[in-house]
Structures are given as structure tokens and as C-alpha cells.
Write a protein that holds these residues in place. Sequence first.
Motif, PDB file in Angstrom:
ATOM      1  N   PRO A  29      -5.981  -3.418  10.886  1.00  0.00           N
ATOM      2  CA  PRO A  29      -5.017  -2.654  11.663  1.00  0.00           C
ATOM      3  C   PRO A  29      -5.212  -1.154  11.427  1.00  0.00           C
ATOM      4  CG  PRO A  29      -3.921  -4.014   9.995  1.00  0.00           C
ATOM      5  CD  PRO A  29      -5.361  -4.250   9.865  1.00  0.00           C
ATOM      6  N   PHE A  34      -5.048   4.283   5.548  1.00  0.00           N
ATOM      7  CA  PHE A  34      -4.949   4.349   4.078  1.00  0.00           C
ATOM      8  C   PHE A  34      -6.326   4.369   3.429  1.00  0.00           C
ATOM      9  CE2 PHE A  34      -0.540   2.775   4.728  1.00  0.00           C
ATOM     10  CZ  PHE A  34       0.060   3.880   4.159  1.00  0.00           C
ATOM     11  N   ILE A  73      -3.223   1.188  10.707  1.00  0.00           N
ATOM     12  CA  ILE A  73      -2.544   1.775   9.547  1.00  0.00           C
ATOM     13  C   ILE A  73      -3.353   1.568   8.271  1.00  0.00           C
ATOM     14  CG2 ILE A  73      -1.068  -0.275   9.120  1.00  0.00           C
ATOM     15  CD1 ILE A  73       0.237   3.232   8.758  1.00  0.00           C
ATOM     16  N   THR A  74      -3.998   0.367   8.160  1.00  0.00           N
ATOM     17  CA  THR A  74      -4.818   0.096   6.977  1.00  0.00           C
ATOM     18  C   THR A  74      -6.029   1.026   6.961  1.00  0.00           C
ATOM     19  OG1 THR A  74      -4.109  -2.168   7.175  1.00  0.00           O
ATOM     20  CG2 THR A  74      -5.918  -1.755   5.652  1.00  0.00           C
ATOM     21  N   GLN A 104       2.323  13.600  -9.886  1.00  0.00           N
ATOM     22  CA  GLN A 104       3.016  14.885  -9.841  1.00  0.00           C
ATOM     23  C   GLN A 104       3.917  15.062 -11.046  1.00  0.00           C
ATOM     24  OE1 GLN A 104       3.681  17.730  -7.928  1.00  0.00           O
ATOM     25  NE2 GLN A 104       1.608  17.266  -7.265  1.00  0.00           N
ATOM     26  N   LEU A 118      -7.569   7.674   3.701  1.00  0.00           N
ATOM     27  CA  LEU A 118      -6.844   8.562   2.769  1.00  0.00           C
ATOM     28  C   LEU A 118      -7.429   8.471   1.354  1.00  0.00           C
ATOM     29  CD1 LEU A 118      -4.345  10.404   3.046  1.00  0.00           C
ATOM     30  CD2 LEU A 118      -3.048   8.571   1.989  1.00  0.00           C
ATOM     31  N   HIS A 119      -7.651   7.196   0.923  1.00  0.00           N
ATOM     32  CA  HIS A 119      -8.230   6.989  -0.405  1.00  0.00           C
ATOM     33  C   HIS A 119      -9.601   7.641  -0.502  1.00  0.00           C
ATOM     34  CE1 HIS A 119      -5.261   4.666  -2.407  1.00  0.00           C
ATOM     35  NE2 HIS A 119      -5.207   3.754  -1.450  1.00  0.00           N
ATOM     36  N   GLU A 147       0.829  -1.210   0.000  1.00  0.00           N
ATOM     37  CA  GLU A 147       0.000   0.000   0.000  1.00  0.00           C
ATOM     38  C   GLU A 147       0.864   1.260   0.000  1.00  0.00           C
ATOM     39  OE1 GLU A 147      -3.744   1.853   0.147  1.00  0.00           O
ATOM     40  OE2 GLU A 147      -3.439  -0.306   0.253  1.00  0.00           O
ATOM     41  N   ARG A 183       3.658  16.707 -15.776  1.00  0.00           N
ATOM     42  CA  ARG A 183       4.378  17.983 -15.721  1.00  0.00           C
ATOM     43  C   ARG A 183       5.714  17.935 -16.469  1.00  0.00           C
ATOM     44  NH1 ARG A 183       1.835  21.567 -12.694  1.00  0.00           N
ATOM     45  NH2 ARG A 183       0.574  20.836 -10.958  1.00  0.00           N
ATOM     46  N   SER A 195      -2.899  21.079  -7.655  1.00  0.00           N
ATOM     47  CA  SER A 195      -1.945  20.431  -6.742  1.00  0.00           C
ATOM     48  C   SER A 195      -0.792  21.353  -6.338  1.00  0.00           C
ATOM     49  CB  SER A 195      -1.392  19.163  -7.399  1.00  0.00           C
ATOM     50  OG  SER A 195      -0.792  19.504  -8.621  1.00  0.00           O
TER      51      SER A 195
END
Lengths: 480, 452
Positions: free
Chosen positions: B8, B14, B10-11, A21, B17-18, A9, A25, B248
Motif C-alpha cells: 500500500p 514509511f 502508506i507503507t 528527541q 522515510l526510513h 509502524e 536531552r 536535530s
Amino acid sequence: MIKKLIWVEIILLCLTSLQSQEKFRRLPPYPEPIKEWRLPRLESAVLTNGLTIGVISRKNSPFLSLQLMLNFGEGSSPENLPGLATVTARLMSQGTALFSRTDVEDKIESIGGEFEIHVSFDRTLFSLKFLEPFLDEALSLLSQIILQPSFPSTELDAVRRALFYEIVDRRKEADILAEHQLLRWLFKGHPYERGLFNEDSLRLISRRDVQAFYTRYYRPENAVLIIGGDISLGLASRKISHYFNIWKGEKSAQPEHPILSPITERNLGFIDLPRSKEATIAIGNILSNRFASDLFPLLVINQIFGGSPHSRLFMNLRETRQLTYMAFSKIEVFQGGWLFLIKVKLPPAFLSATLKEIDREMNRLVREKIPTAEIEQAKSFLLESFPLDLEPIEVMTRRAAEVLAFKLVDDHWNRWPENILTLEANRIIEVAQKLFSVPMSVVVVGDSRLITNFFEEYDQIKVYDYKGKHLYTMSKGEEK
Amino acid sequence: MKGQIKLPKITCFFIALHLSVALNYFLLAQIEEKVVAEPFPFVYYHLKNGLTVILAEDASLPVVTIAVAYGVGSKQDKVGHAGLAFLMENLMFQGSLNVGPMQHFSYISRVGGRTNARLNEDITVFFETIPSHQLPLVLWLESDRMLGLTISEEHLDRAKTQALDELIQRRFQEPFFDSFLLFDQILYPHFSLFHPIFGYEEDIISLKVEEVRDFFRSYYVPNNAVLCLVGDFNRKRAKELIEKYFESIPKGKELPPEPEIIDSFKGPIFKIYVDPLVPAPAFHLAYRVASLSSDDYPAFKIMEYLLLKGKTSWLQRRLLRREKLVVRLDGGLETRGRLSFLRLFAMANNEIMIDRSLKAIDGEISRLKSTLVPLEELELARNKYKADLRRSLETTADRALFLAEMYFRCLSLEEIARQIERPLKVSPSEIVGLANRFFTDENMAILKVRIR
């Protein structure tokens, strides 16, 4: 297992974030698909008095551009009175039967207007750009200037004086000096030579000469009147008719434009411009316009050779060899022929090397096969950049006026993209070989103390003054 | 608990986050867009990083102009750093993360486009006009230099050389250059406003790489910028591309505080400057007028046209055309910070003409103060103003630059139309009142330029 999953992951996330990124670019993107686009429609009609009128439409334009183009210029001035066409055109706006000079100026400002007069070798242009609601006021004013000029004597002196200072001022500009000397050779013996008049002939021009010139040439059948902006041909015809139908046509006053021919020997000239830090070069010749269909290949060839900063000339002389500050070429279309002109500015020390490189590039153009990719790139550039030039309404209208004046609506304007797109490489190469196999004459302007290497390289160099008077000829190795 | 999968921490992180990334994309599609109809239709919105985007569609020609303006100008130059903002403008063409030195020009000219930059006291704007299908190219170029400009010793030296060349050229082109600078100092007592935009030679030479980098990091950030796109484009596609290239770019830190500017002016001021290098005697004259943000300012816009703009203006008509007192006369309204002046410059053949000109100007100002401007004169001034305004909106580049400037000048973009139309509604009595209030000795400064 879970630990492994976590690491996968983390790595995936890092990779995706890095790639998103970096990837797009890192390199310039591809262009979007080109939208099909056609030049704005150019419509025209001829009034009963012989005046050709036209409309080139642009919706929502806050301005209208009114342009009267006449198919004569300095080339029609009498041989003994060069400058007469310019003085006549300028004096016309300095007073009319109803208005004084200041009245004219006030009226132009009252309609939010900008007025310009331009006299070239073979054309005369009156251009009035104004706020869209003032069409009647603009046409009324222009018809006064064109149909009822009073040629006030007091203003004749002012026009001559202003022109005198313009001519004297132009002498400080090296590229004008160089170009004019080149044109003196190319137009020698041709009526266009009169367009290179200097201040000496101005004092010979009288009010009577101006009136005679006006009477002879200012005729509706010699003119094209075009309106650019948010207007229909129907409305434009009615309005123009109303203000210009009293303009009487007479078939007898047709200006002549004898054919220009390329000069067959190479001239080398020099004009001393003390304290000039840079050297300026003008190079060129007349190209035969016997076949009108050669014009589009010629435009592509010019683009390949020197039309933009990505053409051969600029890339070689400035970018690769760093010899010059700038180096471009252009094609000018006259009724009597086509002019090919190269202009270069450079440090004086690099003059000889630069001239050699230009010769090499000219030979390459005639002798080597032009790569297809280069041809396609030049065609794309011409097609894609053309609309940028048309943005100001007066520029678009002027282009349209030229097309109407040269009677090129169907073959040139309406088929513009096709005329470029369908050009094949063989045709372009054929035209390059046909037209560019003529010797190119060279004029250098600069400070003679800094341009020593030029005098040492060439067999004979003719030295001229600012007015084009031949002073003496330098031979190789001769002391200056 | 049986049957449930315990992931867990940490998973879970993520997954969250996704989800948050997905949510962001969803929100992007929902960006709030505001529509403005006048003086020409446009929409505007803000990206997450604070960049404001203004889009004005016009399909009359296959051309687009993009203008990226930053809220930084010579006003931000500090003492000893005069010319930093100008140098920065130059450096923006010297290369960025993926674009080499001067390649910006080359990419644009290769597709037949044009590029340039402008700088004033308040903003720096970079703009390109290109064939419309090349929009991605120009967005790529502008985003690349916003994201990361290359500022090395080598780049800085090149930019310095070019900046100094330009400074010398300006000085060479205007024989009265030094007197203009001196008059700036008389009108604007604060360094931020009076120092020349192009800086001082010694300041430019002494600028260090780190100082320039700091300046870039502080001001050349999305939250201090506006992107204006005008021309022939598909709005949905343009938004996608703008988001792709600009979203970004990290938001910058909080902007440094604006310099504290003393904006007082106390007249009357009469000064004489001797310059043996000028071609003829001349003078500068200025009256302080209502500030740009004041409700009284539009009346001065019309007075500018009545008095100074065009051959039919009162001063041009009298000084240049009728009495032939001067050989050059130019000027207009000028605003720096909160100070606004109606200022003019005139050159005459001799000192006597200078004195006569000043008397004539005084006479015309007195006329403005004592009589109502005839309606036809007012109409003429309005038409000249209207024509200049329409001219400033003519091409896609004109409109993009106009929007960029208005974005930093107006309180809100919805206000633009009202602000630019207000001078057209000014009445003769308003003019008399304001002329009496502002065209006074206390608001006046004169600098005479003598040859010896």
C-alpha cells in the motif's frame, strides 16, 4: 493485517522519534573517560654561583615567561622600616646602570612584554612575559634590573608616592580591610606583620636603606629563575648563565622564616566603613604546618568546606539559606605556616545568622564524619580543574617557580595527581580534626548603623580604624 | 502482477522515510570539512540546519573551550527596545527545556569549569572552559538553550533585575559614562549604532514576553550561529557529539533584514558637555578612518599602536610621560557598522591642560602626516601589535572567542590569517598618505567635558 502493520509502524515511528528527541536531552550526559595526563615536566639545575634555574615546557607557546622568585619578602624588612622590601623591588626597575626608567619601559614594550613585580610576606617575584624570539633581550633587561639597579633618588619619591596612593585606595575595599585586620592578629610578633605596613613608614625609607637591603638579600642562592614556554633546559641554562653568571653568591644572607603558630583565643573585631551597603567578614587562623604531608588532605578539606560554589559554605549560606552573596575559603601557603581564610559578603541584616552558620559548618567539619562520596567529589574537582588554572603560560611558570623555591619538585609537582588520588577518607578526617580544632577569629567590616545585631550578640568586640589601631572595645548591650 | 507484492502507498511512504533517515546518517558521515592552517590549524563544516562548526585541536592541556556565537547584537535593538539583545544574553542563563534557572552556571562550576558571555553591536557569544572529558555536558547545555529557552514572565523579571543591576554598576564604575554615550551619538548618527549596549532603563522595564520570544525565535537559531570548539578532544568523537546534540535543532526562518543604517559622518564637530558630577575636566576626540573592510584599514591598526597603544606610543609618551598634560589617556580603533574611528578619551587636572593636550595631539598628528615614521618606531608598533595578537590567541578560550568573532567579521575563514598579518606589512609611506587623507577637520569630532 496491512492496517495493523501500518498502525504498528506509525506508533513505532512516533515512539522512536519522541525518544530520540527526549531521552538524551532530558538528563545531563555522562562524562567521557578521563585521559591520563601528567603535569608538564619541570626540570631544574643549579649554576655555580648558587642560582637555581628551571624550565617548564609548553610546545608552540608564542610567549616565554621569565620569572625570578626570591625567597624573602616583607617579612625580611627591618622592624623599624616595614615596606622596605616592596620599595626596593619597585625601585630596581626604575633605573639601572645603563637604562633610565623610560628606557626600561620602552625595552619591555619593544619585546611585546608585560612586566610585574610582586612582593608578599615571604616572597618577591619579578615576572617578564615576552614574545618568544626575544629571549636574549629579555634576559639582558632582567639581568640589568636585578644585577645593576641604580636606585635613582628622583624615582624613589615617585615609587613612595605611587605606593602611598595604592595603600589609601585599598582602604576603600572592605575585604582588604577585613583580611588585613585578621592578619594583624595572626602575624602579631612575627616578621610577616611588617607586610601589613601603612603609609606612615614610607617616608622613613631612604635610598641608603634600599641599597643596604638590596646588598643583604639579593643573592643568587636566595633566588630561583625559571623560564616557561617552548624552550629546553640546555638552551635556558646557557642563556641564563651568560647573563647571570656575574651575580656573586654569599652564603651569609639567608632570610629567616620563623614558624607561625595558631592563635589560641578567638578575637572578634569590627571596622566601620560608612555608606557600605554590604557587610564583609574575614575569618581564619594559622594551621600548623609541622607535617608537610598534611597539605594535600588540607587542600581536599578546603574544597569540601569552601573552595568552590559547590562546597558546603556556599551551598549552605547562599544557595540553601540565602544569607550571603558569596562565601568561600582558601588555604595560603607561607614558608612560616599555612593560613586558613574564609571570606563572606552579605546583607548586613543577616550577619548574626551567617556567623552562627559558619560556626556550625566548622564544628561539622571537625566533629562529623565526612561522607566518602563528598571526599571523592572534592578530589575529582581538584584533579580535573587544575589544568584550567595552568592555561596562561605565566600562571604555569609561577606555580613551577613556587614549587622550585619551596623545593617541592619530587614530592609535590611530580606526584601531584597521585597525592590527591590516593588520599583515603580516614586520613582526610584525621587532618580535619587535627588542624581545625583551633578557634577562628572574626573581623567584620561594614556600616555600623546597619550592623546592629552583631553588637548585640557577642560579649566583646574590638573596634579598629583602617590602619589597625584599636579604638575601643564594645561590651554586650553597650550603646555604640 | 502475479509473484509481486503490492505494498500500500502508506507503507511505501514509511519505507521511503526510513531510507531517507538512513541516507541522512550516511551523509552525516560524509560532511564536507575544510581545513585551514593559519593562524593556527582548524577545520570547519556546516550542519544541515545551517550551524557552522569550527574545530581546533590542541592537546597541550586536558581542557576544552566551546564558544557558541549568534549573529545578533545590540545593532538589532529597535527604538523603544534598547537593551533587548543584552537582556537576551542574560535570559540565556535563566533556564531552558531541561535546565533550570542558573543551573547552567552550577553544572559548569561543579566540574571546575568557567562560563561567561559577551555581547557587542554585532554578535552575542556564550563560552565555557571545562576539563576535556566533560565535553558532552557542555554540548548538552548549549544545545538545550539553542533548542528551547524558557521565556516566562518570571524568567523575564529575573533577567530584567539582573540587567538593570549591571546597568547601574556600569554607570557607577565610569564617572564619564554619560559623556561617552553623548560622544557615541555624535559619531554614530543611527540609533542602532549609538544606543548603549546595555540599553535604557525604561526600555528594559517595558519589554514584553512576546517581544523577547520573537527576538529569540528570529536570531537564536542554528543558521545564525557558529560553534567553536578548541582544545584537547578527539575530532571524530567531537563531531559525533556535536551532531547528536545540534543536528536535530530545527533551522530557523530566514533572518530578519539588517537594519538600514545611515553611516555618514560630517565633521568638524566641536561640542561642550557640562557634567557637574565628573571628577575633572576631560575631552573625547575622534577621527573617522577607513572602514574595517577597506584595504586601508590595516594601516590604521598600526597607526593605533604608533599613536595610542602602550607607554611608548607618541601620545602616551608626550601627554602622559613627558609633558604630564593629562592624568588619564585611553582609546583605540572602534568600528560600528561601516563606520570606523580612531577615538580617544583624556582627563586632565584643569581646562588649560585640556587645551594644551589638544594642541599636542594636533602636533603629533601633523608629525605623522609630514614625516616618514622611522623604521625603529614602526618595528616597535608592529611588535606591540604582534604581542597583542598572540595574547588574544593564548588560551583555548581566547582562540574560541577569536574564531567566533572572525567568523562573523571575515568574508571567509581562509582569510583570517591574511587579514591579521596585513598590519605587519604596512610601510611608512602608506602611513603618511593615509594620515593626510583621513586625519582632516572633516573627519574630526571633539567633545569637551566641563565640570561647570
